[in-house]
Design an enzyme around this catalytic site. Structure first.
Site, PDB file in Angstrom:
ATOM      1  N   SER A 265       8.995   9.570  68.229  1.00  0.00           N
ATOM      2  CA  SER A 265       8.716  10.834  67.552  1.00  0.00           C
ATOM      3  C   SER A 265       8.145  11.873  68.520  1.00  0.00           C
ATOM      4  O   SER A 265       8.801  12.208  69.491  1.00  0.00           O
ATOM      5  CB  SER A 265       7.794  10.557  66.379  1.00  0.00           C
ATOM      6  N   LYS A 269       9.788  12.901  72.178  1.00  0.00           N
ATOM      7  CA  LYS A 269      10.045  14.208  72.808  1.00  0.00           C
ATOM      8  C   LYS A 269       9.456  14.155  74.223  1.00  0.00           C
ATOM      9  O   LYS A 269      10.066  14.601  75.193  1.00  0.00           O
ATOM     10  CB  LYS A 269       9.374  15.332  72.006  1.00  0.00           C
ATOM     11  N   TRP A 356      14.862  14.407  58.907  1.00  0.00           N
ATOM     12  CA  TRP A 356      13.985  15.408  59.524  1.00  0.00           C
ATOM     13  C   TRP A 356      14.282  15.518  61.031  1.00  0.00           C
ATOM     14  O   TRP A 356      14.165  16.567  61.637  1.00  0.00           O
ATOM     15  CB  TRP A 356      12.537  14.976  59.281  1.00  0.00           C
ATOM     16  N   HIS A 406      11.398   6.748  59.149  1.00  0.00           N
ATOM     17  CA  HIS A 406      10.777   7.173  60.400  1.00  0.00           C
ATOM     18  C   HIS A 406       9.677   6.177  60.780  1.00  0.00           C
ATOM     19  O   HIS A 406       8.610   6.146  60.162  1.00  0.00           O
ATOM     20  CB  HIS A 406      10.167   8.565  60.153  1.00  0.00           C
TER      21      HIS A 406
END
Ligand code: GCU
Length: 428
Positions: A265, A269, A356, A406
């Protein structure tokens, strides 16, 4: 601005350590052209084509690194003059003798600087140097294992982490995420696991009053503190990854050529950003990274640039806010960040219910990075359509999607190992 001016700009970009510095500033975001289509990674900012691997490596890659820092992430700080590694403890009986636990402190010769508590577990059965997963954790090293010898994280932590209260870990936090980190299996598979917590570098909060930037500002003095355009928390965490790699390449138990970076998550990144800027990282697994990482900024599914800039303004620099409703002015999209990995393997892994993070958009990101992998003779995605759940695409532009939500689970780690096996040879 004339094409000639752009050429001059590109020519004035140079490297300083890990950081790239532009001698001449880029234009304001509002002056950039509107491009609905994703910018071509093989085209310079002035519109001229990249015609060879040397063009890519020597000129376009530095230009893209400069553009990402300037318009989105802020500058990734340089390696400090002093980087010290102090072994705090070595336990050869970790997990009943399966592995050796090393606790290493990475510091920078100044009490005001952040100190990174790096945890490393190496398989005792290894015959030689082993590949290593460097993983970025949210909740502290102590959360990865029940072993009470792993000290509690010192810094601020999310209260959502098991056993954390008022921003800090309590004794109940040991092993809070152990079921999701199958350390025994990773060791059995012949891999080492290293991990550090982002809060050691920069707490995940909007203020820049503590952590890396506060230290850099204090060093620079009041006359030259880092400017808002130069700082972003993801860049700070990427710097933390680079400092951990500084240590890993020196450890005699590890194969410095087989370092894989994993993050979930927001840490995904970070993993992609850190790997894109540091070629010592041989493979990257940004897991469910989504917007601001592996998903297109011009995407229309899931989190938008405006939304992420509003909810997490500190992750990116001040310039990125100018693209909230103007993503078409970005001189890159996230496929260009993936392309900076080339020719190294990268795996974008996802979950079906995690829209998302825009999993389909991420598959398109891989496809759009393909021309650079082809130019460097590193192959292609190897799938023309997004694979169904549970099927690993293990090309160097790898993709995976599983059922569920997630999260990062033991099952995900099995896929990470399978992907790493395909590129590193089996760990054992
Ligand atoms: C939020 C955020 C995402 C991020 C995620 C996480 O959902 O919007 O961009 O990836 O948090 O880090 O868990």
């Amino acid at each position: 601005m004339s094409p000639l001016r752009w050429k001059l700009l590109a020519g004035l970009v140079f490297f300083a350590g890990n950081t790239i510095t532009a001698a001449v500033p880029f234009p304001d975001p509002a002056e950039l052209p509107v491009r609905q289509a994703w910018p071509d990674p093989l085209q310079f900012l002035d519109g001229s084509p990249v015609t060879s691997a040397a063009d890519w490596n020597d000129r376009r890659r530095p230009e893209l690194r400069q553009l990402f820092q300037h318009y989105m992430y802020g500058a990734i700080p340089e390696r400090p003059a002093t980087v010290k590694f102090e072994p705090r403890a070595v336990y050869k009986d970790f997990l009943g003798g399966k592995g050796t636990l090393k606790l290493v402190s990475v510091s920078f010769g100044d009490p005001a600087a952040p100190t990174i508590d790096l945890m490393l577990v190496v398989p005792n059965s290894a015959k030689g140097r082993v590949p290593v997963f460097l993983s970025i954790n949210f909740c502290g090293n102590h959360a990865l294992s029940e072993d009470p010898r792993i000290p509690l994280a010192r810094g601020w932590l999310y209260d959502s982490c098991k056993g954390c209260r008022d921003g800090h870990a309590t004794d109940a936090a040991h092993g809070g995420q152990a079921q999701d980190w199958p350390i025994g299996e990773i060791l059995d598979h012949g891999y080492a696991l290293a991990s550090f917590c982002t809060s050691d570098i920069d707490p995940d909060r909007k203020e820049f009053t503590e952590g890396l930037y506060a230290w850099l500002a204090s060093k620079a003095g009041s006359t030259n503190p880092p400017k808002p355009a130069d700082r972003g928390t993801l860049a700070a965490w990427a710097w933390g990854c680079h400092r951990c790699v500084d240590y890993l390449v020196t450890d005699p138990d590890l194969d410095a050529k087989r370092i894989a970076l994993v993050g979930h998550s927001r840490n995904g990144k970070t993993a992609l950003l850190a790997a894109a800027f540091d070629d010592r990282i041989a493979l990257a697994i940004p897991h469910q990274a989504g917007c601001g990482g592996t998903a297109p900024s011009r995407g229309t599914v899931g989190e938008s640039v405006q939304r992420i800039n509003t909810a997490f303004p500190h992750w990116f620099n001040a310039n990125f806010k100018a693209f909230d409703t103007e993503t078409a002015r970005l001189p890159f999209d996230q496929h260009c960040l993936v392309a900076l990995m080339a020719p190294r393997p990268v795996l974008l892994s996802n979950a079906v219910e995690d829209q998302w993070a825009n999993p389909s958009g991420q598959f398109q990101v891989l496809q759009a990075a393909e021309p650079v992998y082809r130019l460097l003779k590193a192959g292609s995605v190897g799938a023309t359509a997004e694979p169904g759940p549970g099927k690993l695409v293990s090309s160097r532009l790898g993709y995976y999607i599983r059922p569920g939500k997630h999260s990062m689970t033991s099952g995900d780690w099995r896929v990470f190992m399978e992907f790493a096996d395909a590129h590193f040879g089996r760990g054992r």
